[in-house]
Write an enzyme that holds these catalytic residues in place. Structure first.
Site, PDB file in Angstrom:
ATOM      1  N   GLU A  61     -20.098 -19.063 -25.239  1.00  0.00           N
ATOM      2  CA  GLU A  61     -19.393 -18.600 -26.589  1.00  0.00           C
ATOM      3  C   GLU A  61     -19.001 -17.273 -26.452  1.00  0.00           C
ATOM      4  O   GLU A  61     -19.777 -16.261 -26.710  1.00  0.00           O
ATOM      5  CB  GLU A  61     -20.367 -18.855 -27.891  1.00  0.00           C
ATOM      6  CG  GLU A  61     -19.611 -18.942 -29.196  1.00  0.00           C
ATOM      7  CD  GLU A  61     -19.455 -17.577 -29.599  1.00  0.00           C
ATOM      8  OE1 GLU A  61     -18.417 -16.960 -29.451  1.00  0.00           O
ATOM      9  OE2 GLU A  61     -20.487 -17.132 -30.305  1.00  0.00           O
ATOM     10  N   CYS A 113     -18.723 -12.769 -34.177  1.00  0.00           N
ATOM     11  CA  CYS A 113     -17.873 -13.515 -33.200  1.00  0.00           C
ATOM     12  C   CYS A 113     -16.589 -14.190 -34.286  1.00  0.00           C
ATOM     13  O   CYS A 113     -15.598 -14.603 -33.608  1.00  0.00           O
ATOM     14  CB  CYS A 113     -18.475 -14.371 -32.207  1.00  0.00           C
ATOM     15  SG  CYS A 113     -19.775 -15.660 -32.930  1.00  0.00           S
TER      16      CYS A 113
END
Length: 503
Positions: A260, A297
């Site tokens: 990720e 994120c």
């Protein structure tokens, strides 16, 4: 108590050298430095443990996960103290993150008890079928083997030692070797102590979990290259993740890398919504941008608006709120430097205008706001790169067609947000099939800096948001990353896995 040691298959081991943590205060600790030899020892132990752990019952593994959660809670105050010292995160944030961590451990315990994730199927034998008989066929998901997990810098609990990657792998029946992040080694050790206590209490094989602290790039390379490792879970930067992804692909036997890697998480502000509440959206966006010093994120770094007076009102409200925002401490000096470098990269563009200027030094971060045109944004790939921190960029487009063109130009994202009202239905319908191809999660009239841990959550997306568009690192579907289907043809019941006998 912090020992500064590695946990390798039930043993707390020193190393030949040490490194010092870099806390916000002066309360540094020394930690043993990881080596390829320690990685080999941990991975070999994980492989030995797999044969026993993979055949544990779902209830045994569920109890194990719940016991880890209980042991983390027992150490809650200690974890909060050292976690706050190492990262600069406030007590409330760490307490909440610990709740998320233990919550997802208990969620996965419930999930595997239900058994739906096994996707069990049975085609009964048809011996009299013409022209050919059919054999008895059963199918079930099985654990893939030992998994390597890299701790994340920005989530010392929820994406690190006992975070979502570790939890979903253990739930699947896979031993785990964690490479701890040097930003919060003390926090990692306390959580590893909790896992170690749970292993002993539940009588699990010692090699089911190991923690290797610190070390240079060779340690991470040794981990992903080790033949016992069958998959890798990673949350971090695009550069670091891509390097590890390439290592996994270049092995003699390639393995999946579930990385990720972050994104700019664009927001599209549609005309009717802007007409009704442009200033409110701007104020709320500023709050989302600065939450946790922008170190998420899913931080929504890009706002796409149609040029005009509503865009002016949106920018003015955002500016007012950001101007009043105080500097915040970032997780590490390295992250703070990367934020300053990213801000400098945006600022030097000739097509970008500064709206909110700040000054950052050391480990502090203050917000910045810039604006540019849609044409300039699509022509400059650098403006589409993530800046990890509280920096926002407003992109003014000429109209709906340019907004559509900008959406089509996007790279893969973790999230895309649409701010819209009833009057925006037609434009929303034009955008939806585009953004569905671009992101793992699509929001309406909200902000993505908050990821629910649930059955339905998708935290992933097309590259470069993640390296596997069909996976998620949050939510119960994360377990699928560490399973593979096995078909059993005419296998006697005495040889079938217990769960496969139930169908």
């Amino acid at each position: 108590m912090i020992t500064g040691k590695h946990l390798i298959a039930g043993e707390w081991l020193n190393g030949e050298t040490t490194f010092a943590s870099e806390p916000v205060s002066e309360n540094a600790h020394n930690f043993a430095v990881g080596t390829p030899a320690l990685v080999d020892r941990a991975c070999t132990a994980a492989q030995d443990a797999f044969a026993k752990y993979a055949v544990t019952s779902r209830d045994e593994r569920a109890i194990f996960l719940e016991t880890i959660a209980d042991e983390i809670d027992k150490r809650g105050d200690e974890i909060t103290i050292i976690g706050s010292d190492e990262t600069g995160l406030p007590e409330a944030r760490l307490t909440g993150e610990r709740g998320r961590t233990t919550g997802q451990l208990r969620l996965f315990a419930d999930h595997i008890r239900k058994g739906d994730y096994l996707d069990r199927r049975h085609d009964k034998a048809l011996p009299d079928r013409s022209p050919l008989p059919r054999p008895d066929l059963r199918m079930m998901q099985r654990p893939i083997g030992p998994v390597a997990v890299f701790g994340a810098s920005n989530f010392p609990l929820a994406f690190s030692t006992a975070g979502g990657d570790t939890t979903s792998a253990l739930a699947a029946g896979c031993p785990v070797v964690v490479k701890g992040h040097s930003a919060h080694p003390g926090t990692a050790e306390l959580v590893a102590q909790a896992i170690d206590a749970a292993i002993k209490d539940c009588k699990m094989p010692a090699g089911v979990f190991s923690l290797v602290q610190g070390g240079d790039r060779s340690v991470g390379q040794a981990l992903v290259r080790h033949p016992a490792i069958r998959a890798v879970g990673f949350t971090g930067s695009l550069g670091g993740g891509r390097a590890l992804f390439d290592e996994c692909a270049q092995r003699s036997e390639p393995i999946p890398f579930f990385g990720e890697l972050g994104s700019v998480n664009p927001m599209f502000l549609l005309p009717a919504a802007m007409s009704a509440r442009a200033a409110d959206i701007g104020t709320d966006w500023a709050g989302s941008l600065t939450m946790g010093a922008g170190q998420f994120c899913t931080n929504p770094g890009i706002a796409v608006v149609i040029d005009g007076k509503d865009a002016d009102a949106f920018i003015a409200a955002t500016k007012t709120t950001l101007t009043d925002s105080a500097p915040q401490t970032m997780l590490t000096e390295g992250i703070a430097k990367a934020y300053r470098d990213g801000q400098a990269r945006v600022a030097k563009s000739d097509t970008v205008d500064e709206v909110v200027a700040s000054s950052c030094d050391g480990r502090n971060a203050a917000p910045y706001l810039y604006e540019t045109s849609g044409e300039a944004w699509m022509a400059d790939a650098g403006l589409a790169e993530e800046v990890f921190g509280p920096l926002g960029l407003v992109v003014r487009v000429k109209g709906e067609d340019e907004m559509i063109a900008l959406a089509q130009s996007l790279h893969g994202q973790l999230t895309v947000t649409l701010h819209l009202d009833d009057g925006d239905r037609d434009l929303g319908q034009r955008l939806m099939p585009i953004v569905e191809q671009k992101a793992g999660r699509i929001l309406a009239n909200g902000f993505p800096t908050g990821v629910e841990v649930s059955d339905t959550m998708v935290h992933g997306g097309p590259y470069p948001a993640s390296t596997n568009f069909g996976a998620t690192s949050v939510g119960t579907m994360a377990i699928r990353r560490f399973l593979r289907p096995v078909c059993y043809q005419n296998i006697p019941d005495s040889l079938l896995p217990d769960d496969c006998k139930m169908i």
